[in-house]
Design an enzyme around this catalytic site. Structure first.
Site, PDB file in Angstrom:
ATOM      1  N   ASP A  26       1.597  -4.540   4.991  1.00 41.26           N
ATOM      2  CA  ASP A  26       2.098  -5.902   5.122  1.00 41.26           C
ATOM      3  C   ASP A  26       2.767  -6.060   6.483  1.00 41.26           C
ATOM      4  O   ASP A  26       3.102  -5.082   7.143  1.00 41.26           O
ATOM      5  CB  ASP A  26       3.084  -6.236   4.001  1.00 41.26           C
ATOM      6  CG  ASP A  26       4.315  -5.339   4.029  1.00 41.26           C
ATOM      7  OD1 ASP A  26       4.144  -4.102   4.069  1.00 41.26           O
ATOM      8  OD2 ASP A  26       5.447  -5.866   4.031  1.00 41.26           O
TER       9      ASP A  26
ATOM     10  N   GLU B  57       6.672  -3.741   2.226  1.00 41.00           N
ATOM     11  CA  GLU B  57       7.769  -3.005   2.835  1.00 41.00           C
ATOM     12  C   GLU B  57       8.683  -3.909   3.640  1.00 41.00           C
ATOM     13  O   GLU B  57       9.908  -3.734   3.655  1.00 41.00           O
ATOM     14  CB  GLU B  57       7.204  -1.886   3.719  1.00 41.00           C
ATOM     15  CG  GLU B  57       8.230  -0.887   4.232  1.00 41.00           C
ATOM     16  CD  GLU B  57       8.798  -1.263   5.591  1.00 41.00           C
ATOM     17  OE1 GLU B  57       9.701  -0.552   6.054  1.00 41.00           O
ATOM     18  OE2 GLU B  57       8.343  -2.264   6.186  1.00 41.00           O
TER      19      GLU B  57
END
Length: 280
Positions: A93, A155
């Protein structure tokens, strides 16, 4: 040709394909923040699963946790009993791109620049995931150690995975962890970061009166909690900006570092300080 030369030659031969896969991955706007569509995050997840399997990883699983983008969990068994196991960690991400008008090129269109590529998340953390993939390809899916691979999908924002590994210790047990979430010191200089300064989050409450008083009537005369807090915080550093807390360990840094020119704002090429990510 010795083994080192042979490995170097294999890596050189793989670079074209790895760069192409990096461009595919960074073209996906996998922002796992609230308000962004979840479909691109799942698309990035599925691409990584396919790439890992294509690199010879047979055991690839999807870890689903509450309110969390899927985590890729994969394993490559050790080549022999007793061989060490290394856990490779990364995340697919990325941070939101912010105001795209401030970018020099569209954030999710990987764009060649001098010495590298520019795109959102290419330095944090998609190029580093491709490093893991390159290792697998260089060893044809059978590295000289056992591998556990963990690729988070949320994250940057934070998720239930933050507290999950201690609840399933066997899954994440290993002899060493390599967290590919850093950059090289400079292009062409392999860099191993073994420690960071870290951070701590604290809550400080300052009380100066038994009950609230109106600032228009009592301001200035009554002690002010905010001013007391500011004065206390100011004692943490001296006038030169050095930490002034008694008892904290200080030592001279003897390792390598950026040059003064590289540390200047105009030369800073990696991180979240500016409006673009560049991987060189």
């Amino acid at each position: 040709m010795d083994r080192g030369d042979d490995l170097s030659a294999r890596v050189d031969a793989l670079m074209g394909g790895l760069v192409a896969d990096l461009e595919r991955l960074t073209a996906i706007p996998s922002v796992a923040f609230p308000g962004f569509p979840p479909e691109p995050v799942r698309e990035a997840h599925d691409l990584l699963v396919d790439l890992l399997r294509g690199a010879g990883v047979e055991q690839v699983e999807r870890l689903d946790l509450p309110d969390t983008a899927p985590v890729v969990v994969a394993e490559v068994p050790p080549p022999a009993p007793g061989a060490p196991i290394v856990l490779l960690h990364g995340h697919y991400d990325v941070q939101p791109p912010g105001d795209e008008a401030l970018w020099l090129s569209p954030p999710f269109e990987p764009t060649p620049v001098e010495g590298g590529l520019r795109a959102r998340g290419i330095a944090d953390d998609k190029a580093n995931i491709i490093v893991h993939l390159g290792v697998l390809r260089a060893f044809e899916g059978r590295p000289p150690v056992g591998l556990k691979i963990v690729l988070e999908g949320q994250e940057e924002y934070g998720s239930a995975f933050d507290d999950h590994p201690p609840t399933d210790p066997d899954r994440f047990a290993c002899d060493a962890v390599v967290i590919a979430d850093m950059g090289n010191l400079r292009p062409g200089s392999p860099t191993l970061t073994t420690g960071l300064r870290g951070a701590a989050e604290v809550f400080v409450e300052v009380r100066t009166l038994a009950e609230p008083r109106h600032s228009g009537e009592f301001g200035g005369a009554a002690p002010d909690a905010l001013l007391a807090l500011l004065k206390a915080l100011a004692t943490l550093h001296d006038v030169h900006g050095d930490v002034a807390v008694e008892g904290l360990r200080r030592e001279d840094w003897t390792g390598t570092t950026y040059t003064e020119e590289e540390s200047s704002a105009g030369s800073w090429r990696w991180g979240r300080c500016g409006h673009e990510d560049v991987r060189t």
